[in-house]
Motif scaffolding. Structure first.
Motif, PDB file in Angstrom:
ATOM      1  N   GLU A  61       0.832  -1.207   0.000  1.00  0.00           N
ATOM      2  CA  GLU A  61       0.000   0.000   0.000  1.00  0.00           C
ATOM      3  C   GLU A  61       0.863   1.251   0.000  1.00  0.00           C
ATOM      4  O   GLU A  61       0.580   2.212  -0.726  1.00  0.00           O
ATOM      5  CB  GLU A  61      -0.957  -0.003   1.201  1.00  0.00           C
ATOM      6  N   ASP A  62       1.909   1.249   0.822  1.00  0.00           N
ATOM      7  CA  ASP A  62       2.807   2.409   0.857  1.00  0.00           C
ATOM      8  C   ASP A  62       3.512   2.592  -0.487  1.00  0.00           C
ATOM      9  O   ASP A  62       3.751   3.726  -0.918  1.00  0.00           O
ATOM     10  CB  ASP A  62       3.847   2.251   1.963  1.00  0.00           C
ATOM     11  N   MET A  63       3.828   1.476  -1.154  1.00  0.00           N
ATOM     12  CA  MET A  63       4.463   1.568  -2.468  1.00  0.00           C
ATOM     13  C   MET A  63       3.505   2.195  -3.478  1.00  0.00           C
ATOM     14  O   MET A  63       3.892   3.045  -4.280  1.00  0.00           O
ATOM     15  CB  MET A  63       4.900   0.182  -2.947  1.00  0.00           C
ATOM     16  N   TYR A  64       2.225   1.779  -3.439  1.00  0.00           N
ATOM     17  CA  TYR A  64       1.238   2.350  -4.355  1.00  0.00           C
ATOM     18  C   TYR A  64       1.105   3.854  -4.130  1.00  0.00           C
ATOM     19  O   TYR A  64       1.058   4.643  -5.083  1.00  0.00           O
ATOM     20  CB  TYR A  64      -0.129   1.688  -4.162  1.00  0.00           C
ATOM     21  N   VAL A  65       1.015   4.253  -2.864  1.00  0.00           N
ATOM     22  CA  VAL A  65       0.895   5.674  -2.536  1.00  0.00           C
ATOM     23  C   VAL A  65       2.117   6.431  -3.036  1.00  0.00           C
ATOM     24  O   VAL A  65       2.002   7.491  -3.666  1.00  0.00           O
ATOM     25  CB  VAL A  65       0.706   5.872  -1.013  1.00  0.00           C
ATOM     26  N   ARG A  67       4.288   5.719  -5.436  1.00  0.00           N
ATOM     27  CA  ARG A  67       4.456   5.854  -6.885  1.00  0.00           C
ATOM     28  C   ARG A  67       3.442   6.805  -7.495  1.00  0.00           C
ATOM     29  O   ARG A  67       3.786   7.596  -8.367  1.00  0.00           O
ATOM     30  CB  ARG A  67       4.415   4.493  -7.566  1.00  0.00           C
ATOM     31  N   PHE A  68       2.190   6.756  -7.048  1.00  0.00           N
ATOM     32  CA  PHE A  68       1.194   7.612  -7.669  1.00  0.00           C
ATOM     33  C   PHE A  68       1.282   9.050  -7.187  1.00  0.00           C
ATOM     34  O   PHE A  68       1.122   9.982  -7.984  1.00  0.00           O
ATOM     35  CB  PHE A  68      -0.215   7.049  -7.442  1.00  0.00           C
ATOM     36  N   GLN A  69       1.548   9.261  -5.909  1.00  0.00           N
ATOM     37  CA  GLN A  69       1.711  10.641  -5.429  1.00  0.00           C
ATOM     38  C   GLN A  69       2.851  11.332  -6.168  1.00  0.00           C
ATOM     39  O   GLN A  69       2.700  12.472  -6.630  1.00  0.00           O
ATOM     40  CB  GLN A  69       1.970  10.647  -3.926  1.00  0.00           C
ATOM     41  N   ASN A  70       3.968  10.658  -6.285  1.00  0.00           N
ATOM     42  CA  ASN A  70       5.127  11.276  -6.929  1.00  0.00           C
ATOM     43  C   ASN A  70       4.949  11.422  -8.431  1.00  0.00           C
ATOM     44  O   ASN A  70       5.293  12.461  -9.014  1.00  0.00           O
ATOM     45  CB  ASN A  70       6.391  10.465  -6.627  1.00  0.00           C
ATOM     46  N   ALA A  71       4.409  10.395  -9.077  1.00  0.00           N
ATOM     47  CA  ALA A  71       4.234  10.458 -10.532  1.00  0.00           C
ATOM     48  C   ALA A  71       3.280  11.572 -10.930  1.00  0.00           C
ATOM     49  O   ALA A  71       3.573  12.371 -11.838  1.00  0.00           O
ATOM     50  CB  ALA A  71       3.730   9.121 -11.060  1.00  0.00           C
ATOM     51  N   PHE A  72       2.146  11.659 -10.266  1.00  0.00           N
ATOM     52  CA  PHE A  72       1.177  12.694 -10.620  1.00  0.00           C
ATOM     53  C   PHE A  72       1.676  14.078 -10.215  1.00  0.00           C
ATOM     54  O   PHE A  72       1.417  15.065 -10.918  1.00  0.00           O
ATOM     55  CB  PHE A  72      -0.189  12.383 -10.000  1.00  0.00           C
ATOM     56  N   HIS A  73       2.395  14.150  -9.096  1.00  0.00           N
ATOM     57  CA  HIS A  73       2.952  15.446  -8.688  1.00  0.00           C
ATOM     58  C   HIS A  73       3.906  15.983  -9.751  1.00  0.00           C
ATOM     59  O   HIS A  73       3.944  17.188 -10.026  1.00  0.00           O
ATOM     60  CB  HIS A  73       3.671  15.318  -7.351  1.00  0.00           C
ATOM     61  N   MET A  79      -2.127  14.497  -5.008  1.00  0.00           N
ATOM     62  CA  MET A  79      -2.991  13.380  -4.657  1.00  0.00           C
ATOM     63  C   MET A  79      -2.654  12.940  -3.237  1.00  0.00           C
ATOM     64  O   MET A  79      -1.476  12.663  -2.940  1.00  0.00           O
ATOM     65  CB  MET A  79      -2.739  12.251  -5.666  1.00  0.00           C
ATOM     66  N   ASP A  80      -3.653  12.871  -2.342  1.00  0.00           N
ATOM     67  CA  ASP A  80      -3.353  12.400  -0.993  1.00  0.00           C
ATOM     68  C   ASP A  80      -3.323  10.870  -0.984  1.00  0.00           C
ATOM     69  O   ASP A  80      -3.622  10.214  -1.990  1.00  0.00           O
ATOM     70  CB  ASP A  80      -4.338  12.955   0.039  1.00  0.00           C
ATOM     71  N   ALA A  84      -4.679   8.145  -3.748  1.00  0.00           N
ATOM     72  CA  ALA A  84      -3.737   7.281  -4.463  1.00  0.00           C
ATOM     73  C   ALA A  84      -4.159   5.822  -4.362  1.00  0.00           C
ATOM     74  O   ALA A  84      -4.093   5.073  -5.355  1.00  0.00           O
ATOM     75  CB  ALA A  84      -2.329   7.461  -3.892  1.00  0.00           C
ATOM     76  N   LEU A  85      -4.614   5.395  -3.210  1.00  0.00           N
ATOM     77  CA  LEU A  85      -5.065   4.010  -3.050  1.00  0.00           C
ATOM     78  C   LEU A  85      -6.354   3.752  -3.831  1.00  0.00           C
ATOM     79  O   LEU A  85      -6.560   2.657  -4.361  1.00  0.00           O
ATOM     80  CB  LEU A  85      -5.268   3.689  -1.568  1.00  0.00           C
TER      81      LEU A  85
END
Length: 234
Positions: A61-65, A67-73, A79-80, A84-85
């Protein structure tokens, strides 16, 4: 002589960006974003911490958060963690609807009569098996020729996962050809294990190391033509 062809799954047997883009359009139908760029960024961030998620140092779950928080940022969208989840949940839903192209399906059917076929893929066991079932890959690739990092506690590019395949299929390193889209995981991993390797570089990445693929192709058409030659011993 090549006796076995082993494939990556994500972005090799199917276009991984499709479910990513479909998930974004479902969640944010009115927003515009460079989705190809965000997708590629999510892959880079995921690869950078995957070993930690595999070892338990970081939860999935932390990995998903991460990757998506950083990629979209990187592309201007914040994205909180909860968002992200939720994106991961919708992303997985669309991954259950993936499919191979007709050309790839026909080719695997033909290839399975000539060569030993297998899969090495990084990811959690259940998640990767869901994709393999959606792709119907076991119509041509035996289930016991599928090696998922989450089941073995070792992941590409580590040499050990390639050695496990060698031991299972009772073949020598030079008798394998690995096909994958990731330079770091697939090409460096396969060449480090002494395998032949085809880089399916359909996203025009630049290599970030010293490993040399035996061949590089940039389209599915080029890939299938090359594999036909490999299967015929040319």
């Amino acid at each position: 002589m090549i006796k076995a062809i082993v494939f990556d799954v994500d972005d090799t047997l199917y276009d991984l960006s499709g479910p990513f883009k479909e998930a974004f359009h479902e969640l944010y139908p009115l927003e515009e974003l460079d989705l190809e760029g965000a997708f590629l960024a999510s892959r880079r961030y995921s690869d950078s911490v995957y070993a930690k998620s595999l070892s338990g140092e970081m939860s999935m779950e932390d990995m998903y958060v991460y990757r998506f928080q950083n990629a979209f940022h990187d592309y201007g969208k914040n994205m909180d963690a909860q968002e992200a989840l939720h994106f991961q949940e919708i992303y997985e839903k669309h991954q259950h609807m993936i499919h191979m192209t007709e050309a790839m399906q026909e080719f695997l059917k033909e290839l399975s009569d000539k060569m030993v076929l297998g899969i090495i893929t990084n990811g959690p066991s259940g998640h990767q098996w869901d994709k393999i079932r959606a792709l119907e890959a076991t119509r041509w690739i035996p289930k016991d020729h599928v090696f998922i990092s989450g089941e073995y506690g070792v992941a590409k590019p580590e040499r050990r996962i390639f050695e496990l395949v060698q031991e299972k299929l009772k073949l020598q390193p030079q008798e394998f050809c690995y096909v994958g889209d990731s330079y770091e995981n697939d090409i460096e991993g396969a060449k480090g294990a002494g395998w032949n390797a085809i880089w399916y570089n359909h996203r025009n990445h630049r290599p970030k190391g010293s490993a040399e693929p035996d061949y590089m192709v940039r389209s599915e058409k080029e890939l299938l033509e090359l594999l036909s030659q490999v299967a015929s011993g040319k």
